[in-house]
Design an enzyme around this catalytic site. Structure first.
Site, mmCIF file in Angstrom:
data_model
loop_
_atom_site.group_PDB
_atom_site.id
_atom_site.type_symbol
_atom_site.label_atom_id
_atom_site.label_comp_id
_atom_site.label_asym_id
_atom_site.label_seq_id
_atom_site.Cartn_x
_atom_site.Cartn_y
_atom_site.Cartn_z
ATOM 1 N N SER A 107 5.831 5.449 -6.908
ATOM 2 C CA SER A 107 4.833 6.004 -5.997
ATOM 3 C C SER A 107 3.822 6.886 -6.712
ATOM 4 O O SER A 107 2.740 7.139 -6.182
ATOM 5 C CB SER A 107 5.527 6.846 -4.918
ATOM 6 N N HIS A 128 2.827 -1.120 -6.451
ATOM 7 C CA HIS A 128 3.265 -0.162 -5.437
ATOM 8 C C HIS A 128 3.191 -0.821 -4.061
ATOM 9 O O HIS A 128 2.137 -0.926 -3.458
ATOM 10 C CB HIS A 128 2.397 1.095 -5.495
ATOM 11 N N GLU A 140 -0.658 -1.827 -4.065
ATOM 12 C CA GLU A 140 -1.488 -1.044 -4.973
ATOM 13 C C GLU A 140 -1.118 -1.475 -6.394
ATOM 14 O O GLU A 140 0.007 -1.246 -6.843
ATOM 15 C CB GLU A 140 -1.211 0.445 -4.751
ATOM 16 N N ASN A 178 -1.027 7.811 -2.594
ATOM 17 C CA ASN A 178 -0.326 9.084 -2.467
ATOM 18 C C ASN A 178 -1.172 10.287 -2.857
ATOM 19 O O ASN A 178 -0.883 11.409 -2.440
ATOM 20 C CB ASN A 178 0.969 9.044 -3.276
#
Length: 285
Positions: A107, A128, A140, A178
């Site tokens: 992450s 991701h 991602e 994130n």
């Protein structure tokens, strides 16, 4: 996440080796995948044959060397711990053929740093996935400093074969998802910590006012408060900016073992078999 990634690849006809050091964890994984496939059958997404084919494409292993012996892509989905990931990629670099692509579902941890412990940094990339993997369209795709154009192209094309939408991003703390999401969750926790509003009220404002499907505190429970804390620490260390410092309430909750759904309670209380959203006693008025 590992369950979901295995499910997704197997459903699209790929042979999958699902690896864990714990045999019981693998049994639980197969049961979880089976339950999720049953839901897809009920919704008409796949038929019974599709379910059986998907399960038939998955083999489980506790021996990493055996599991990766014929792999051309390895996706790591271990816990969000830097040392565990670096150690695992060191092993994979030794066990896998030179041309194998090594991907991480991290992450927030640097793909460049992960790649630095391998023999072929150009073959290391981030994938991701979003949770739940079978439902969420985004992947991602994170390019490390050394990741080659060829490897990036292969992963982008592979993602499309899974009917996902790959988005290429560069390797900086938190990437895109994130870096934006965690400060929002952290600010929601600060809003609770400072007594501005309660758990239900904060989440309701974001759901009804900002059209979020899930409030930030419920989402934090879903992600895992320990994971949220780990990502915020990566952001805080990586940028050296106090705006990423985790809220003391989050730190205390993780220290106390209140991690969200996985522990049975966080900002909300979770009871097996119940879908009712109940604010945890600690935060109820």
């Amino acid at each position: 996440m590992g369950n979901g990634i295995a499910h997704c690849f197997a459903q699209y006809g790929f042979n999958v080796s699902l690896v864990d050091i714990n045999e019981d964890a693998l049994k639980r994984a197969i049961q979880t995948i089976t339950n999720n496939l049953d839901r897809q059958v009920k919704k008409g997404i796949i038929d019974e044959q599709g379910k059986n084919n998907t399960l038939g494409n998955i083999k489980t292993y506790t021996n990493l060397k055996t599991a990766v012996s014929n792999a051309y892509l390895v996706i790591e989905a271990a816990t969000e711990n830097r040392e565990i990931k670096l150690n695992l990629f060191k092993q994979l670099s030794t066990l896998c053929a030179d041309e194998v692509i090594l991907a991480s579902n991290t992450s927030s941890i640097s793909i460049t740093q992960i790649a630095s412990v391998t023999k072929n940094p150009g073959n290391v990339i981030g994938m991701h996935f979003m949770n739940p993997v079978p439902l969420m369209k985004l992947i991602e795709v994170i390019r490390g400093y050394a990741t080659t154009d060829e490897v990036t192209k292969k992963i982008m094309e592979l993602s499309v074969k899974l009917e996902k939408v790959p988005v290429e991003v560069n390797d900086y703390p938190g990437f895109v998802a994130n870096r934006i999401l965690m400060p929002m969750i952290n600010e929601a926790i600060y809003t609770l910590y400072e007594g501005v509003a309660g758990v239900y009220e904060i989440d309701t404002v974001m759901k009804l006012g900002m059209a979020h499907l899930m409030g930030p505190l419920q989402l934090a429970d879903f992600i895992g408060l320990d994971v949220c804390l780990a990502i915020l620490n990566v952001l805080h260390t990586g940028f050296g900016n106090p705006k990423y410092a985790p809220c003391p309430l989050l730190v205390n909750m993780v220290t106390a073992g209140h991690l969200g759904i996985k522990s049975g309670g966080g900002f909300y209380k979770y009871t097996a078999g119940s879908k009712e959203l109940v604010v945890a006693e600690k935060f109820s008025k």
